[in-house]
Write a protein that holds these residues in place. Sequence first.
Motif, PDB file in Angstrom:
ATOM      1  N   LEU A   1       8.249  11.177  31.825  1.00 39.13           N
ATOM      2  CA  LEU A   1       9.459  11.129  32.744  1.00 39.13           C
ATOM      3  C   LEU A   1      10.741  11.081  32.287  1.00 39.13           C
ATOM      4  O   LEU A   1      11.022   9.955  31.222  1.00 39.13           O
ATOM      5  N   PHE A   2      11.464  11.739  32.648  1.00 41.26           N
ATOM      6  CA  PHE A   2      13.152  11.440  32.275  1.00 41.26           C
ATOM      7  C   PHE A   2      13.916  11.672  33.376  1.00 41.26           C
ATOM      8  O   PHE A   2      13.876  12.290  34.202  1.00 41.26           O
ATOM      9  N   ARG A   3      14.822  10.638  33.434  1.00 41.57           N
ATOM     10  CA  ARG A   3      15.598  10.431  34.749  1.00 41.57           C
ATOM     11  C   ARG A   3      16.786  11.431  34.800  1.00 41.57           C
ATOM     12  O   ARG A   3      17.168  11.973  35.805  1.00 41.57           O
ATOM     13  N   HIS A   4      16.955  12.051  33.599  1.00 40.22           N
ATOM     14  CA  HIS A   4      18.134  13.329  33.382  1.00 40.22           C
ATOM     15  C   HIS A   4      17.551  14.492  33.662  1.00 40.22           C
ATOM     16  O   HIS A   4      16.284  14.790  33.828  1.00 40.22           O
ATOM     17  N   ALA A   5      18.358  15.606  33.981  1.00 39.54           N
ATOM     18  CA  ALA A   5      18.111  16.984  34.239  1.00 39.54           C
ATOM     19  C   ALA A   5      17.620  17.488  32.960  1.00 39.54           C
ATOM     20  O   ALA A   5      17.677  16.757  31.694  1.00 39.54           O
ATOM     21  N   ARG A   6      16.737  18.583  33.015  1.00 43.24           N
ATOM     22  CA  ARG A   6      16.179  19.489  31.919  1.00 43.24           C
ATOM     23  C   ARG A   6      17.297  20.091  30.940  1.00 43.24           C
ATOM     24  O   ARG A   6      18.385  20.404  31.449  1.00 43.24           O
ATOM     25  N   PRO A   7      17.286  19.570  29.606  1.00 43.80           N
ATOM     26  CA  PRO A   7      18.314  19.823  28.678  1.00 43.80           C
ATOM     27  C   PRO A   7      18.216  21.485  28.591  1.00 43.80           C
ATOM     28  O   PRO A   7      17.364  22.118  28.683  1.00 43.80           O
ATOM     29  N   ALA A   8      19.547  21.865  28.265  1.00 42.11           N
ATOM     30  CA  ALA A   8      19.623  23.402  27.941  1.00 42.11           C
ATOM     31  C   ALA A   8      18.921  23.948  26.910  1.00 42.11           C
ATOM     32  O   ALA A   8      18.692  23.190  25.851  1.00 42.11           O
ATOM     33  N   GLY A   9      18.425  25.124  26.613  1.00 43.12           N
ATOM     34  CA  GLY A   9      17.724  25.693  25.700  1.00 43.12           C
ATOM     35  C   GLY A   9      16.205  25.393  25.606  1.00 43.12           C
ATOM     36  O   GLY A   9      15.687  24.875  26.459  1.00 43.12           O
ATOM     37  N   THR A  10      15.614  25.651  24.201  1.00 40.54           N
ATOM     38  CA  THR A  10      14.353  25.306  24.264  1.00 40.54           C
ATOM     39  C   THR A  10      13.921  23.882  24.196  1.00 40.54           C
ATOM     40  O   THR A  10      14.655  23.045  24.057  1.00 40.54           O
ATOM     41  N   LEU A  11      12.520  23.650  24.723  1.00 42.17           N
ATOM     42  CA  LEU A  11      12.234  22.299  24.549  1.00 42.17           C
ATOM     43  C   LEU A  11      11.034  22.110  23.482  1.00 42.17           C
ATOM     44  O   LEU A  11      10.273  21.317  23.608  1.00 42.17           O
ATOM     45  N   HIS A  12      11.163  23.111  22.408  1.00 41.28           N
ATOM     46  CA  HIS A  12      10.225  23.063  21.253  1.00 41.28           C
ATOM     47  C   HIS A  12       9.904  21.563  20.718  1.00 41.28           C
ATOM     48  O   HIS A  12       8.878  21.274  20.817  1.00 41.28           O
ATOM     49  N   LEU A  13      11.172  20.955  20.552  1.00 39.67           N
ATOM     50  CA  LEU A  13      10.861  19.567  19.848  1.00 39.67           C
ATOM     51  C   LEU A  13      10.347  18.466  21.038  1.00 39.67           C
ATOM     52  O   LEU A  13       9.709  17.804  20.464  1.00 39.67           O
ATOM     53  N   HIS A  14      10.973  18.710  22.214  1.00 40.76           N
ATOM     54  CA  HIS A  14      10.245  17.580  23.281  1.00 40.76           C
ATOM     55  C   HIS A  14       8.812  17.995  23.330  1.00 40.76           C
ATOM     56  O   HIS A  14       8.140  16.804  23.330  1.00 40.76           O
ATOM     57  N   ARG A  15       8.076  19.182  23.199  1.00 36.94           N
ATOM     58  CA  ARG A  15       6.728  19.179  23.486  1.00 36.94           C
ATOM     59  C   ARG A  15       6.190  18.851  22.189  1.00 36.94           C
ATOM     60  O   ARG A  15       4.980  18.179  22.313  1.00 36.94           O
ATOM     61  N   ALA A  16       6.788  18.942  20.932  1.00 33.86           N
ATOM     62  CA  ALA A  16       6.329  18.418  19.523  1.00 33.86           C
ATOM     63  C   ALA A  16       6.059  16.985  19.555  1.00 33.86           C
ATOM     64  O   ALA A  16       4.969  16.255  19.220  1.00 33.86           O
ATOM     65  N   VAL A  17       6.934  16.421  20.439  1.00 29.71           N
ATOM     66  CA  VAL A  17       7.005  14.813  20.337  1.00 29.71           C
ATOM     67  C   VAL A  17       6.108  14.351  21.439  1.00 29.71           C
ATOM     68  O   VAL A  17       5.342  13.244  21.152  1.00 29.71           O
ATOM     69  N   PHE A  18       6.317  14.816  22.465  1.00 32.41           N
ATOM     70  CA  PHE A  18       5.658  14.350  23.880  1.00 32.41           C
ATOM     71  C   PHE A  18       4.521  15.012  24.470  1.00 32.41           C
ATOM     72  O   PHE A  18       4.023  14.429  25.294  1.00 32.41           O
ATOM     73  N   GLY A  19       4.270  16.092  24.122  1.00 31.99           N
ATOM     74  CA  GLY A  19       3.269  17.001  24.649  1.00 31.99           C
ATOM     75  C   GLY A  19       3.864  18.088  25.670  1.00 31.99           C
ATOM     76  O   GLY A  19       5.111  17.999  25.914  1.00 31.99           O
TER      77      GLY A  19
END
Length: 340
Positions: free
Chosen positions: A168-186
């Motif tokens: 869970l993130f308090r902030h809004a979805r960052p711009a662009g791809t979430l490739h690294l987010h998914r690699a780190v967190f699922g």
Amino acid sequence: MPGYLIRSVILEGADALLRSHGQRPAVLARRAGLPPAALGDPDQRVPAAAVLRFFALASDAAGLPDFGLRLARNARLAALIGPLWVLLRNARNVRQLCDELVDNFDLYSDAALVGLTPLPGGRAALLSWSTTQGQELQELQMAEFSLAVLAAELRVRLGRDWQPQAVLFRHARPAGTLHLHRAVFGDDLRFNQDVNALLLDGDTLDTPLTPRSAAARALASRLVRIEEQRESPHAVAHNAEAVIRALMPYAPCTLAAVAEALGVAPRTLQLHLQREGTAFARLRDAVRADLAGKFLHDSRLGAAEIGEILGYADPTSFSRAFRRWNGNALRRMRRPGTKP
């Protein structure tokens, strides 16, 4: 190292990363209020607020919305929190590891809070991270960095394929791809949430670990307690703030509720806070003001939604409080593109 200073080891890798994207790290460090030498010396004591500013400035300057995650790839919790990690490595299970981190995190720094909040109806819990009041509003990069480091530490204990149930993130979805987010967190990434947190299921929390030995754990505990004797003069207020932040999105954040969570009578809590130069209502108000600023800056939640999270019965009450905190109408403080 209690207080609002942290070791500059948290900046490790920033110099090379920024140079690879055509930036001048020393210039960004000065703009953030950091000595440029801290980029190459891991043992300097630097203001946590300046580090938060540096992360935000670096992300914008280099055009890296995932700057915090990139920096976290080479960070290790042991290097960041020092002796406190010795206690964690002797935990009997993941739940105890999280509890030890929560209970003793202020020995590392008072500039942030870590919490473990059980979820209703099950054994799952949220392992949360947040800056404390008085720090920079721009915590997005540091929030992602911190959650990534916590996830990496758990992955060391639970296996390289482990992922949190959700993040869970308090902030809004960052711009662009979430490739690294998914690699780190699922894949289960949730933005515009009440907290920055890893969602840990009950099986994860109850996973047994292999402590080094009972003697090692006892020694680690003594070392932590020795550090704890050098307690901040605002220790009760700090602990109360941690409980307020944990309770606020989920339950009425009253003096009685916070006192119960701390294991003291409401009157006793009031007296301790008074000795530390504050009061419960003032502390709760300060947390609300701090969270309101962060939600408005980083999330796309509407004013009514933010007011509800902060415990206001109606949008008018929230707007009135916001004007008292900031001297401006709430609508003037919203970032472009966000809901009124």
